[in-house]
Scaffold this motif. Structure first.
Motif, PDB file in Angstrom:
ATOM      1  N   THR A  16      49.396 -30.246 -22.765  1.00  9.32           N
ATOM      2  CA  THR A  16      50.482 -31.118 -23.240  1.00  9.32           C
ATOM      3  C   THR A  16      51.577 -30.389 -24.006  1.00  9.32           C
ATOM      4  O   THR A  16      50.995 -29.746 -25.259  1.00  9.32           O
ATOM      5  N   THR A  17      52.676 -30.402 -23.886  1.00  8.80           N
ATOM      6  CA  THR A  17      53.779 -29.490 -24.796  1.00  8.80           C
ATOM      7  C   THR A  17      54.568 -30.430 -25.387  1.00  8.80           C
ATOM      8  O   THR A  17      55.147 -31.592 -24.613  1.00  8.80           O
ATOM      9  N   GLU A  26      54.124 -28.269 -30.593  1.00 13.52           N
ATOM     10  CA  GLU A  26      52.885 -27.626 -30.290  1.00 13.52           C
ATOM     11  C   GLU A  26      52.580 -27.837 -28.975  1.00 13.52           C
ATOM     12  O   GLU A  26      53.370 -28.402 -28.179  1.00 13.52           O
ATOM     13  N   THR A  27      51.655 -27.101 -28.577  1.00  6.59           N
ATOM     14  CA  THR A  27      50.722 -27.183 -27.191  1.00  6.59           C
ATOM     15  C   THR A  27      49.483 -27.516 -27.401  1.00  6.59           C
ATOM     16  O   THR A  27      48.811 -26.946 -27.985  1.00  6.59           O
ATOM     17  N   ARG A  28      49.116 -28.611 -26.710  1.00 11.61           N
ATOM     18  CA  ARG A  28      47.745 -29.092 -26.616  1.00 11.61           C
ATOM     19  C   ARG A  28      47.029 -28.719 -25.328  1.00 11.61           C
ATOM     20  O   ARG A  28      47.430 -29.015 -24.353  1.00 11.61           O
ATOM     21  N   HIS A  29      45.853 -28.074 -25.448  1.00  8.01           N
ATOM     22  CA  HIS A  29      45.075 -27.478 -24.488  1.00  8.01           C
ATOM     23  C   HIS A  29      43.808 -28.366 -24.598  1.00  8.01           C
ATOM     24  O   HIS A  29      43.069 -28.262 -25.299  1.00  8.01           O
ATOM     25  N   HIS A  30      43.354 -28.498 -23.017  1.00  8.31           N
ATOM     26  CA  HIS A  30      41.980 -29.287 -23.014  1.00  8.31           C
ATOM     27  C   HIS A  30      41.187 -28.721 -21.878  1.00  8.31           C
ATOM     28  O   HIS A  30      41.729 -28.710 -20.795  1.00  8.31           O
ATOM     29  N   VAL A  56      39.858 -27.709 -32.089  1.00 12.01           N
ATOM     30  CA  VAL A  56      39.574 -29.273 -32.335  1.00 12.01           C
ATOM     31  C   VAL A  56      38.083 -29.380 -32.111  1.00 12.01           C
ATOM     32  O   VAL A  56      37.546 -29.144 -30.947  1.00 12.01           O
ATOM     33  N   ARG A  89      38.840 -27.836 -26.871  1.00 10.12           N
ATOM     34  CA  ARG A  89      40.294 -28.354 -27.052  1.00 10.12           C
ATOM     35  C   ARG A  89      40.929 -27.326 -28.217  1.00 10.12           C
ATOM     36  O   ARG A  89      40.097 -27.148 -29.018  1.00 10.12           O
ATOM     37  N   VAL A  91      44.888 -26.403 -30.207  1.00  8.49           N
ATOM     38  CA  VAL A  91      46.299 -26.754 -30.275  1.00  8.49           C
ATOM     39  C   VAL A  91      47.071 -25.573 -30.857  1.00  8.49           C
ATOM     40  O   VAL A  91      46.536 -24.631 -31.624  1.00  8.49           O
ATOM     41  N   LYS A  93      50.695 -24.283 -32.408  1.00 10.26           N
ATOM     42  CA  LYS A  93      51.711 -24.873 -33.145  1.00 10.26           C
ATOM     43  C   LYS A  93      52.900 -23.802 -32.817  1.00 10.26           C
ATOM     44  O   LYS A  93      52.776 -22.602 -32.747  1.00 10.26           O
TER      45      LYS A  93
END
Length: 178
Positions: A16-17, A26-30, A56, A89, A91, A93
């Protein structure tokens, strides 16, 4: 579908960017995966970006600089156990002082992944053209927007794309043009 040759099988990847006025917030990776053998202590994620991921949960990161980028080692609290499912997970930044506009978000899938979801959320200015791409080499990405791959923003100014059975070191993701 090719067989995984490392210590994990990736079930899903979600990226999710968040973009504000053309800049990366930020870009969130899971990542969801299961171990194929006992004892692996960490996973490695490589990138050309200098930023260090913020994990995370109960994971620590050790970063190693290599010739063309950085390898981020994600150390789990205990060695992995065969057949057990794990979530990773983190992030990344953005740099508010970066003079470059963000033009997309994609990943190369060197290991098979069953499902990959990319999402971009825009605050402030929205790009007039957004498209998805998949199966491209590093030199081909992000491809060209065509009628068959263009995506529209929803009322929340978000766009999503979902891909299945990615592998082979090829890139998939979202791109946009300002």
């Amino acid at each position: 579908m090719p067989e995984s040759h490392n210590g994990v099988v990736q079930h899903s990847v979600a990226v999710t960017t968040l973009v504000q006025d053309r800049r990366l917030l930020e870009t969130r990776h899971h990542y969801q995966f299961f171990a194929t053998f006992d004892g692996a202590e960490y996973l490695v994620w490589g990138t050309a970006a200098e930023e260090v991921p913020e994990p995370v949960g109960d994971v620590t990161v050790k970063t190693v600089q290599v010739e063309n980028g950085y390898l981020h080692q994600f150390w789990l609290p205990a060695p992995m156990q065969r057949g057990r499912t794990y979530d990773l997970r983190f992030v990344m930044k953005g740099d508010p002082g970066d003079p470059l506009w963000l033009m997309g978000e994609g990943l190369a899938f060197h290991e098979p992944v069953r499902i990959a979801r990319f999402e971009a959320r825009f605050q402030g200015e929205c790009p007039p053209v957004v498209w998805s791409y998949s199966g491209l080499t590093a030199l081909e990405q992000p491809g060209i927007p065509r009628a068959t791959n263009q995506l529209g923003l929803d009322p929340k100014r978000t766009v999503q794309a979902e891909f299945y059975d990615l592998y082979g070191g090829l890139y998939s993701g979202l791109a946009w043009d300002w």
